[in-house]
Design a protein around this motif. Sequence first.
Motif, PDB file in Angstrom:
ATOM      1  N   GLN A 125      44.495  40.278  28.825  1.00  0.00           N
ATOM      2  CA  GLN A 125      44.455  39.074  28.001  1.00  0.00           C
ATOM      3  C   GLN A 125      44.822  39.477  26.572  1.00  0.00           C
ATOM      4  O   GLN A 125      44.237  40.399  26.011  1.00  0.00           O
ATOM      5  N   VAL A 155      45.107  39.524  22.652  1.00  0.00           N
ATOM      6  CA  VAL A 155      44.297  39.175  21.483  1.00  0.00           C
ATOM      7  C   VAL A 155      45.180  39.233  20.245  1.00  0.00           C
ATOM      8  O   VAL A 155      45.852  40.244  19.993  1.00  0.00           O
ATOM      9  N   LEU A 158      41.908  34.907  21.417  1.00  0.00           N
ATOM     10  CA  LEU A 158      42.726  35.137  22.603  1.00  0.00           C
ATOM     11  C   LEU A 158      43.942  34.234  22.575  1.00  0.00           C
ATOM     12  O   LEU A 158      43.835  33.058  22.225  1.00  0.00           O
TER      13      LEU A 158
END
Length: 400
Positions: A385, A387, A394
């Motif tokens: 994910q 960042v 996110l």
Amino acid sequence: MLLDRDKQTVQSGNIPYEVAIIGAGISGTALLYSLSKYTNVERILLVEKESEVGLCNSHKTMNSQTLHFGDIETNYTLEKAQKVNRAATLVRNYLLRNDTSQKSYSKYHKLVLGIGAEQVQELRDRYREFQSLFPQLKLIQKPEIEAIEPNLIKDRKPDEEIIALYSEAGYTIDFQALSRSFLQNSIETQKPIDIMMSTKVKSLKREKNLYHIQTDRGTFSAKSVAFATGAYSLLFAKTLGYGKDYALLNVAGNFYFSPGVLNGKVYTVQMKKIPFAAIHGDPEVHDQSLTRFGPTAKVTLLLENRKYATVLDYLKTAGFSINAIISFLNILSDKTIFNYILRNLIYDLPLVGKRLFLKEARKIVPSLQLNELEFAEGYGGIRPQIVNTKTKHLEMGKPK
């Protein structure tokens, strides 16, 4: 077949490759096939650190075996679904044309299940919005759901509102087998392609208009380089000065098995704040007698699941920066995200983890029993994910 191609034949003297592809999973081999089949690009290099294609994220134990079209994925906007559908349709057409024996896929129906008034209304609204893009999509009620997937209704509360978006056109993919197919068909174009397996990239630098790729089997030059290396792609990008404002919050997706309780793929409505969080149930790609539930999502400091030597490389992706640390703390301070992460950590604990996961799985199959669930040992891959260390949030896959 692979070992016969595992040699350098194209590059000689100072003549560089036109394109070097790092990573021979589904993305790398799909790019190789596209370049070899549909472009005038010559002299292509494919480099893979493993001994075979698709042994990491593309292996069937490392992913959810899903070809995403965007019709039942409730975290996709219509705009994103349009893009995903175009790409998935190309893959589907390739499969139908090149794999008539279905060695790399099985065809199942698929649906997304809405439970309760809020989710039922969400799926009704979604059906109205997405029907023109997916004319085969159907909005089905409880009796139709029961006829297609009886275990979704068995033991469910009689007064519970339930509805589903349904499509007959679901594809469950063995992405490693598909990677092999892409590679084989690339070779058959007779274009000058070098394939180097069991070859690790040690460093990368750019001088003028060329990229110099240092490997443990020599240094190679290319006019263009494409990295298809999963979570490692950001690390390679940073060595070239790109992606400096990004870090990774990696989650390791794990699964549970049960006997075959589903006839096709069953999704649940995604959480709005964490649009990768909802579990689904799937028949195994070539074995409908086995149902896989998941994935869970445990935060990890690894770039490759169960490979603990990748911790240091993971830390490098964050650059050891204060902004990265602040970003992680900001994300984890959100109550919804923190509780979700904590719950997923518990899923891996003996006894209590399976009992807690059973509650999630029963949202799909209410009659499922504890003794029917078994932790899928060795299954599950890394889902990076992204960042944004500037915004401290996110990105949920938005960066290109």
